[in-house]
Scaffold this motif. Structure first.
Motif, PDB file in Angstrom:
ATOM      1  N   GLN A  78      51.829  28.157  60.752  1.00 56.08           N
ATOM      2  CA  GLN A  78      52.013  27.700  59.496  1.00 56.08           C
ATOM      3  C   GLN A  78      50.820  27.188  58.852  1.00 56.08           C
ATOM      4  O   GLN A  78      50.724  27.447  57.513  1.00 56.08           O
ATOM      5  CB  GLN A  78      53.201  26.867  59.347  1.00 56.08           C
ATOM      6  N   ARG A  79      50.188  26.652  59.328  1.00 51.43           N
ATOM      7  CA  ARG A  79      49.009  25.790  58.841  1.00 51.43           C
ATOM      8  C   ARG A  79      47.946  26.738  58.346  1.00 51.43           C
ATOM      9  O   ARG A  79      47.371  26.882  57.364  1.00 51.43           O
ATOM     10  CB  ARG A  79      48.443  24.536  59.566  1.00 51.43           C
ATOM     11  N   GLY A  80      47.863  27.779  59.312  1.00 48.85           N
ATOM     12  CA  GLY A  80      47.024  28.622  59.190  1.00 48.85           C
ATOM     13  C   GLY A  80      47.127  29.651  57.891  1.00 48.85           C
ATOM     14  O   GLY A  80      46.462  30.056  57.258  1.00 48.85           O
ATOM     15  N   ALA A  81      48.568  30.045  57.912  1.00 48.65           N
ATOM     16  CA  ALA A  81      49.056  30.882  57.130  1.00 48.65           C
ATOM     17  C   ALA A  81      48.700  30.120  55.552  1.00 48.65           C
ATOM     18  O   ALA A  81      48.494  30.972  54.645  1.00 48.65           O
ATOM     19  CB  ALA A  81      50.532  31.339  56.926  1.00 48.65           C
ATOM     20  N   LEU A  82      49.115  29.038  55.462  1.00 48.14           N
ATOM     21  CA  LEU A  82      49.118  28.306  54.167  1.00 48.14           C
ATOM     22  C   LEU A  82      47.425  28.181  53.790  1.00 48.14           C
ATOM     23  O   LEU A  82      47.010  28.264  52.767  1.00 48.14           O
ATOM     24  CB  LEU A  82      49.608  26.820  54.253  1.00 48.14           C
ATOM     25  N   GLN A  83      46.499  27.854  54.824  1.00 46.26           N
ATOM     26  CA  GLN A  83      45.049  27.920  54.496  1.00 46.26           C
ATOM     27  C   GLN A  83      44.576  29.465  53.924  1.00 46.26           C
ATOM     28  O   GLN A  83      43.673  29.308  52.951  1.00 46.26           O
ATOM     29  CB  GLN A  83      44.404  27.596  55.919  1.00 46.26           C
ATOM     30  N   ARG A  84      45.033  30.288  54.499  1.00 44.83           N
ATOM     31  CA  ARG A  84      44.637  31.559  54.133  1.00 44.83           C
ATOM     32  C   ARG A  84      45.177  31.954  52.596  1.00 44.83           C
ATOM     33  O   ARG A  84      44.613  32.425  51.924  1.00 44.83           O
ATOM     34  CB  ARG A  84      45.159  32.712  55.175  1.00 44.83           C
ATOM     35  N   LEU A  85      46.430  31.398  52.322  1.00 52.55           N
ATOM     36  CA  LEU A  85      47.033  31.517  50.956  1.00 52.55           C
ATOM     37  C   LEU A  85      46.318  30.665  49.949  1.00 52.55           C
ATOM     38  O   LEU A  85      45.875  31.340  48.989  1.00 52.55           O
ATOM     39  CB  LEU A  85      48.401  31.088  50.977  1.00 52.55           C
ATOM     40  N   LEU A  86      45.743  29.758  50.432  1.00 51.99           N
ATOM     41  CA  LEU A  86      45.079  28.769  49.439  1.00 51.99           C
ATOM     42  C   LEU A  86      43.620  29.418  49.223  1.00 51.99           C
ATOM     43  O   LEU A  86      43.176  29.513  48.300  1.00 51.99           O
ATOM     44  CB  LEU A  86      44.733  27.486  50.224  1.00 51.99           C
ATOM     45  N   SER A  87      43.098  30.159  50.472  1.00 49.42           N
ATOM     46  CA  SER A  87      41.637  30.814  50.146  1.00 49.42           C
ATOM     47  C   SER A  87      41.814  31.939  49.104  1.00 49.42           C
ATOM     48  O   SER A  87      40.974  31.999  48.298  1.00 49.42           O
ATOM     49  CB  SER A  87      41.143  31.077  51.674  1.00 49.42           C
ATOM     50  N   VAL A  88      42.724  32.390  49.516  1.00 53.32           N
ATOM     51  CA  VAL A  88      43.018  33.794  48.540  1.00 53.32           C
ATOM     52  C   VAL A  88      43.402  33.504  47.110  1.00 53.32           C
ATOM     53  O   VAL A  88      42.754  33.925  46.039  1.00 53.32           O
ATOM     54  CB  VAL A  88      44.314  34.886  48.987  1.00 53.32           C
ATOM     55  N   SER A  89      44.259  32.438  47.005  1.00 55.27           N
ATOM     56  CA  SER A  89      44.455  32.024  45.438  1.00 55.27           C
ATOM     57  C   SER A  89      43.089  31.480  44.762  1.00 55.27           C
ATOM     58  O   SER A  89      42.925  31.780  43.835  1.00 55.27           O
ATOM     59  CB  SER A  89      45.248  30.976  45.703  1.00 55.27           C
ATOM     60  N   LEU A  90      42.377  30.676  45.481  1.00 54.61           N
ATOM     61  CA  LEU A  90      41.013  30.429  44.915  1.00 54.61           C
ATOM     62  C   LEU A  90      40.212  31.308  44.549  1.00 54.61           C
ATOM     63  O   LEU A  90      39.504  31.340  43.742  1.00 54.61           O
ATOM     64  CB  LEU A  90      40.631  29.031  45.800  1.00 54.61           C
ATOM     65  N   SER A  91      40.253  32.356  45.508  1.00 55.26           N
ATOM     66  CA  SER A  91      39.274  33.527  45.380  1.00 55.26           C
ATOM     67  C   SER A  91      39.629  34.258  43.941  1.00 55.26           C
ATOM     68  O   SER A  91      39.156  34.550  43.330  1.00 55.26           O
ATOM     69  CB  SER A  91      39.399  34.598  46.370  1.00 55.26           C
ATOM     70  N   LEU A  92      40.931  34.539  43.848  1.00 51.77           N
ATOM     71  CA  LEU A  92      41.738  35.133  42.606  1.00 51.77           C
ATOM     72  C   LEU A  92      41.193  34.051  41.396  1.00 51.77           C
ATOM     73  O   LEU A  92      40.965  34.762  40.310  1.00 51.77           O
ATOM     74  CB  LEU A  92      43.021  35.365  42.895  1.00 51.77           C
ATOM     75  N   LEU A  93      41.364  33.014  41.469  1.00 49.73           N
ATOM     76  CA  LEU A  93      41.057  32.033  40.150  1.00 49.73           C
ATOM     77  C   LEU A  93      39.697  32.290  40.185  1.00 49.73           C
ATOM     78  O   LEU A  93      39.365  32.437  39.001  1.00 49.73           O
ATOM     79  CB  LEU A  93      41.431  30.715  40.762  1.00 49.73           C
ATOM     80  N   HIS A  94      38.745  32.232  41.007  1.00 51.23           N
ATOM     81  CA  HIS A  94      37.264  32.492  40.810  1.00 51.23           C
ATOM     82  C   HIS A  94      36.923  33.586  40.052  1.00 51.23           C
ATOM     83  O   HIS A  94      36.270  33.690  39.147  1.00 51.23           O
ATOM     84  CB  HIS A  94      36.440  32.392  42.344  1.00 51.23           C
ATOM     85  N   ALA A  95      37.583  34.741  40.543  1.00 46.18           N
ATOM     86  CA  ALA A  95      37.507  36.143  39.903  1.00 46.18           C
ATOM     87  C   ALA A  95      37.869  36.165  38.608  1.00 46.18           C
ATOM     88  O   ALA A  95      37.217  36.750  37.567  1.00 46.18           O
ATOM     89  CB  ALA A  95      38.127  37.342  40.587  1.00 46.18           C
ATOM     90  N   ARG A  96      39.026  35.663  37.957  1.00 45.45           N
ATOM     91  CA  ARG A  96      39.604  35.408  36.795  1.00 45.45           C
ATOM     92  C   ARG A  96      38.535  34.685  35.963  1.00 45.45           C
ATOM     93  O   ARG A  96      38.406  35.109  34.683  1.00 45.45           O
ATOM     94  CB  ARG A  96      40.651  34.621  37.015  1.00 45.45           C
ATOM     95  N   ILE A  97      38.260  33.434  36.521  1.00 41.59           N
ATOM     96  CA  ILE A  97      37.059  32.636  35.705  1.00 41.59           C
ATOM     97  C   ILE A  97      36.009  33.496  35.296  1.00 41.59           C
ATOM     98  O   ILE A  97      35.401  33.575  34.309  1.00 41.59           O
ATOM     99  CB  ILE A  97      36.778  31.366  36.353  1.00 41.59           C
ATOM    100  N   GLU A  98      35.299  34.266  36.484  1.00 34.73           N
ATOM    101  CA  GLU A  98      34.168  35.313  36.393  1.00 34.73           C
ATOM    102  C   GLU A  98      34.415  36.231  35.144  1.00 34.73           C
ATOM    103  O   GLU A  98      33.689  36.265  34.341  1.00 34.73           O
ATOM    104  CB  GLU A  98      33.751  35.596  37.587  1.00 34.73           C
ATOM    105  N   SER A  99      35.612  36.744  35.193  1.00 33.40           N
ATOM    106  CA  SER A  99      35.646  37.930  34.193  1.00 33.40           C
ATOM    107  C   SER A  99      35.858  37.461  32.937  1.00 33.40           C
ATOM    108  O   SER A  99      35.465  37.889  31.976  1.00 33.40           O
ATOM    109  CB  SER A  99      36.925  38.549  34.721  1.00 33.40           C
ATOM    110  N   GLN A 100      36.492  36.205  32.617  1.00 32.61           N
ATOM    111  CA  GLN A 100      36.675  35.422  31.468  1.00 32.61           C
ATOM    112  C   GLN A 100      35.240  34.845  30.797  1.00 32.61           C
ATOM    113  O   GLN A 100      35.106  35.180  29.600  1.00 32.61           O
ATOM    114  CB  GLN A 100      37.519  34.198  31.513  1.00 32.61           C
ATOM    115  N   CYS A 101      34.260  34.605  31.816  1.00 32.59           N
ATOM    116  CA  CYS A 101      32.910  34.331  31.287  1.00 32.59           C
ATOM    117  C   CYS A 101      32.166  35.460  30.899  1.00 32.59           C
ATOM    118  O   CYS A 101      31.347  35.541  29.823  1.00 32.59           O
ATOM    119  CB  CYS A 101      32.287  33.507  32.458  1.00 32.59           C
ATOM    120  N   GLU A 102      32.382  36.593  31.811  1.00 30.56           N
ATOM    121  CA  GLU A 102      31.514  37.586  31.408  1.00 30.56           C
ATOM    122  C   GLU A 102      32.218  38.335  29.937  1.00 30.56           C
ATOM    123  O   GLU A 102      31.452  38.646  29.220  1.00 30.56           O
ATOM    124  CB  GLU A 102      31.875  38.603  32.603  1.00 30.56           C
ATOM    125  N   ALA A 103      33.497  38.052  29.880  1.00 32.18           N
ATOM    126  CA  ALA A 103      34.265  38.674  28.416  1.00 32.18           C
ATOM    127  C   ALA A 103      33.419  37.752  27.289  1.00 32.18           C
ATOM    128  O   ALA A 103      33.112  38.352  26.076  1.00 32.18           O
ATOM    129  CB  ALA A 103      35.400  38.699  28.430  1.00 32.18           C
TER     130      ALA A 103
END
Length: 65
Positions: free
Chosen positions: A36-61
């Protein structure tokens, strides 16, 4: 999304502290097992990656406007 990622990180840290305490004392066992801990760590990693991508796209815009 940011609040959820922060909450998840806090939960993982709390559970890890609880796990460490349970090894050396009679404190309660952690709520999450390793799987369960590993699954939540992966979820956190993906969430932060998606947030990073969203911020990058907004900065580029902003820079291309």
């Amino acid at each position: 999304m940011v609040q959820g990622a922060c909450t998840l990180a806090q939960l993982l840290a709390w559970d890890e502290d609880r796990r460490d305490a349970a090894l050396s004392a009679t404190d309660p066992a952690p709520l999450l097992d390793a799987c369960q801990r590993g699954a939540l760590q992966r979820l956190l990693s993906v969430s932060l990656s998606l947030l990073h991508a969203r911020i990058e796209s907004q900065c580029e815009a902003l820079t291309t406007s």
